[in-house]
Design an enzyme around this catalytic site. Structure first.
Site: not given
Length: 258
Positions: A148, A161
């Protein structure tokens, strides 16, 4: 020029998180290129329904489904027992499983952080290790990890995250060097906002969506197939000299200045 460099005929890929979003788009892309695919996801009913749909769409490829939660040790072993029992020769692995809980750093309970690390990072680490004995036997073996942009810069996903995705990018770099002698290429992709079941609730806020678009030079949200195309390229023999890379699929987000 050898056109087979742009095909995956005769190869078998394992894709986790394969029943929705980027994972499903990746299965389609790999099947289109001629690969047989083992699809892994948690929801057995939904997974089998998707497999049946894809089997009609791609009658010349073999699509298998195995329901498992790859964040669980025993279920990871069951995936590879399934592959061994069928005598499959695995040459490609796509680690796509991931989840998130958005909070301020001080608001996370420790068990929530551990759960995110387990699902987003440890599962990929262990899937790579379990796949290694199979992958090492093939001339065009490849692993692609779905990271990501939050692993490269601060975005509003919550710090755990971002931590897990940054670590996944580093795992990609380390394995690309360590396993190069084994003939295994290891790369990653780093998407920005892509329209999936997980992002839809966030993007449904018009003000937030506009903020996202303002920071995206291409002024639009990505589609899962655009990430899947990058994953598929990294699996191809045509990418045989590409390893240790993390390709941003982000509409220019990471390159935006002021």
């Amino acid at each position: 020029m050898n056109p087979s460099r742009w095909r995956l005929d005769g190869q078998t890929a394992l894709v986790t998180g394969a029943s929705r979003g980027i994972g499903l788009a990746t299965v389609r892309e790999l099947a289109m290129l001629g690969a047989d695919v083992v699809m892994v996801a948690r929801d057995e009913g939904h997974l089998e329904a998707i497999r049946n749909e894809l089997a009609e769409e791609f009658p010349d490829t073999t699509l298998r489904a195995f329901a498992a939660d790859v964040s669980e040790h025993e279920q990871r072993l069951e995936v590879f027992d399934f592959i061994a029992d069928l005598g499959l020769e695995l040459s490609l692995l796509v680690n796509n499983v991931g989840t998130n809980t958005r909070k301020a750093t001080l608001d996370y309970a420790e068990e929530e952080v551990r759960a995110l690390i387990g699902i987003n990072l440890v599962s990929a680490f262990e899937m790579c290790r379990l796949a290694h004995p199979q992958l090492v036997q093939h001339a065009n073996a490849a692993i692609v990890n779905v990271g990501s942009v939050s692993g490269s810069t601060a975005v509003r996903t919550g710090s755990p995250y971002g931590m897990t995705k940054a670590a996944l990018h580093q795992l990609t770099r380390n394995l690309s060097c360590e396993w190069a002698e084994d003939g295994i290429r290891v790369n990653a992709v780093a998407p920005w906002y892509v329209r999936t079941q997980r992002t839809e609730p966030v993007l449904a806020d018009p003000e937030y969506l506009e903020e996202v678009l303002e920071r995206t030079p291409m002024r639009r949200i990505g589609d899962p197939v655009e990430v899947a195309a990058a994953i598929a390229f990294l699996c191809l023999p045509a990418a045989s000299y590409v390893t240790g890379e993390c390709i941003a699929v982000d509409g220019g987000f990471l390159r935006y200045g002021f």
